[in-house]
Design an enzyme around this catalytic site. Structure first.
Site, PDB file in Angstrom:
ATOM      1  N   SER A 107       0.625  -1.735  -0.385  1.00 20.88           N
ATOM      2  CA  SER A 107       0.319  -0.093   0.496  1.00 20.88           C
ATOM      3  C   SER A 107       0.631   1.301  -0.048  1.00 20.88           C
ATOM      4  O   SER A 107       2.058   1.047   0.778  1.00 20.88           O
ATOM      5  CB  SER A 107      -0.853  -0.502   0.996  1.00 20.88           C
ATOM      6  OG  SER A 107      -1.467   1.086   1.301  1.00 20.88           O
ATOM      7  N   MET A 157      -9.447   7.702  -0.784  1.00 15.24           N
ATOM      8  CA  MET A 157     -10.319   8.601   0.698  1.00 15.24           C
ATOM      9  C   MET A 157     -10.700   9.597   0.397  1.00 15.24           C
ATOM     10  O   MET A 157      -9.738  10.864  -0.045  1.00 15.24           O
ATOM     11  CB  MET A 157      -9.383   8.263   2.461  1.00 15.24           C
ATOM     12  CG  MET A 157      -8.621   7.031   2.385  1.00 15.24           C
ATOM     13  SD  MET A 157      -7.867   6.990   3.650  1.00 15.24           S
ATOM     14  CE  MET A 157      -6.997   5.229   3.283  1.00 15.24           C
ATOM     15  N   GLY A 182      -9.634   3.729   6.781  1.00 14.59           N
ATOM     16  CA  GLY A 182      -9.746   5.284   6.421  1.00 14.59           C
ATOM     17  C   GLY A 182      -7.658   5.557   7.339  1.00 14.59           C
ATOM     18  O   GLY A 182      -7.613   6.799   7.360  1.00 14.59           O
ATOM     19  N   GLY A 196      -3.663   4.324   8.019  1.00  9.86           N
ATOM     20  CA  GLY A 196      -2.996   2.942   8.373  1.00  9.86           C
ATOM     21  C   GLY A 196      -2.161   2.736   9.306  1.00  9.86           C
ATOM     22  O   GLY A 196      -2.408   4.119  10.388  1.00  9.86           O
ATOM     23  N   GLY A 197      -1.536   1.896  10.061  1.00 11.67           N
ATOM     24  CA  GLY A 197      -1.215   1.325  10.583  1.00 11.67           C
ATOM     25  C   GLY A 197      -1.607   0.860  12.237  1.00 11.67           C
ATOM     26  O   GLY A 197      -1.335   1.198  12.741  1.00 11.67           O
ATOM     27  N   GLY A 212      -5.539  -4.330   6.017  1.00 11.14           N
ATOM     28  CA  GLY A 212      -5.745  -3.800   7.604  1.00 11.14           C
ATOM     29  C   GLY A 212      -4.891  -4.969   8.661  1.00 11.14           C
ATOM     30  O   GLY A 212      -5.090  -5.657   8.842  1.00 11.14           O
ATOM     31  N   GLY A 219       0.881  -1.942   3.845  1.00 16.26           N
ATOM     32  CA  GLY A 219       2.007  -0.732   4.127  1.00 16.26           C
ATOM     33  C   GLY A 219       2.877  -0.672   4.830  1.00 16.26           C
ATOM     34  O   GLY A 219       4.104  -0.727   4.895  1.00 16.26           O
ATOM     35  N   SER A 220       2.570  -0.618   6.722  1.00 18.81           N
ATOM     36  CA  SER A 220       4.091  -0.211   6.870  1.00 18.81           C
ATOM     37  C   SER A 220       4.783  -1.640   7.313  1.00 18.81           C
ATOM     38  O   SER A 220       6.340  -1.647   7.050  1.00 18.81           O
ATOM     39  CB  SER A 220       3.626   0.076   8.811  1.00 18.81           C
ATOM     40  OG  SER A 220       2.748  -1.095   8.808  1.00 18.81           O
TER      41      SER A 220
END
Length: 214
Positions: A7, A34, A141, A143-144, A175, A196-197
């Protein structure tokens, strides 16, 4: 085979082309859109997707976290999306079906996304038309966020629906995906993992992608 979709929400937006190249060993590039209405955050729009398309040949997996998504499908398809996912909670079912019709007309792959509050069975009216179902394992909505383990049951139920009605459909999870949680979601039936992270936070990005594949 397990597919990985990093992501770009976790990338450095001041160096986006550089950070996209860093994940070139992945299968898809996940782009979170978003609108500040369906979710409280605002990210990127059509011009940025156009720019991403010009700087990479990666498959663009564009996740529309927007209200009334049928309004935007054609624009994002023309911008270079390979697949568009729309949230079932974002509009009336008739309008969700319309969004899928527009995707079909534009020649992009079709997906629906489920927030944690939405039951797996909500995909049933659309399942025979879909190329992918996206199950959120955090509230969309930001990240992380921490992985919601209770969503494993939703993943299992969606997998059962896919296997029964449309075995070619992919099952994506987004997620809190990490080397710790990736085996849980793949065992539950997912075959596309958004991270993502766990990817961009690693000093060894290709190694992080390999670790997520398992």
């Amino acid at each position: 085979m397990i597919k990985i979709a990093p992501s770009i929400l976790s990338a450095d937006f001041a160096n986006l082309e550089r950070d996209i190249k860093k994940v070139s060993s992945a299968d898809y590039l996940h782009v979170d859109v978003m609108d500040g209405a369906f979710v409280p955050n605002i990210t990127i729009g059509v011009p940025v997707v156009q720019s991403i398309r010009r700087c990479t040949d990666m498959f663009l997996d564009v996740h529309l976290m927007v209200e009334k998504p049928a309004r935007y499908v054609e624009a994002f398809a023309r911008a270079g999306a390979g697949l568009l996912s729309v949230h079932l909670e974002a509009d009336h079912p008739v309008r969700i079906a319309e969004a899928l019709n527009i995707m079909e007309d534009c020649g992009v792959k079709k997906a629906v996304a489920l927030r944690p509050i939405t039951k797996a069975e909500a995909v049933l009216p659309y399942i025979d038309r879909l190329d992918m179902v996206l199950v959120m394992t955090v509230e969309p909505g930001f990240g992380g966020q921490a992985f919601m383990e209770e969503q494993l049951d939703t993943i299992r139920r969606v997998r059962a629906i896919i296997d029964r009605y449309n075995p070619a459909c992919e099952l994506e999870v987004d997620g809190g995906v990490s080397p710790k949680t990736a085996p849980l979601v793949t065992q539950a039936g997912a075959n596309v993992l958004v991270a993502g992270s766990a990817v961009y936070g690693s000093a060894d990005i290709p190694g992080a992608i390999r670790a997520l594949r398992g």
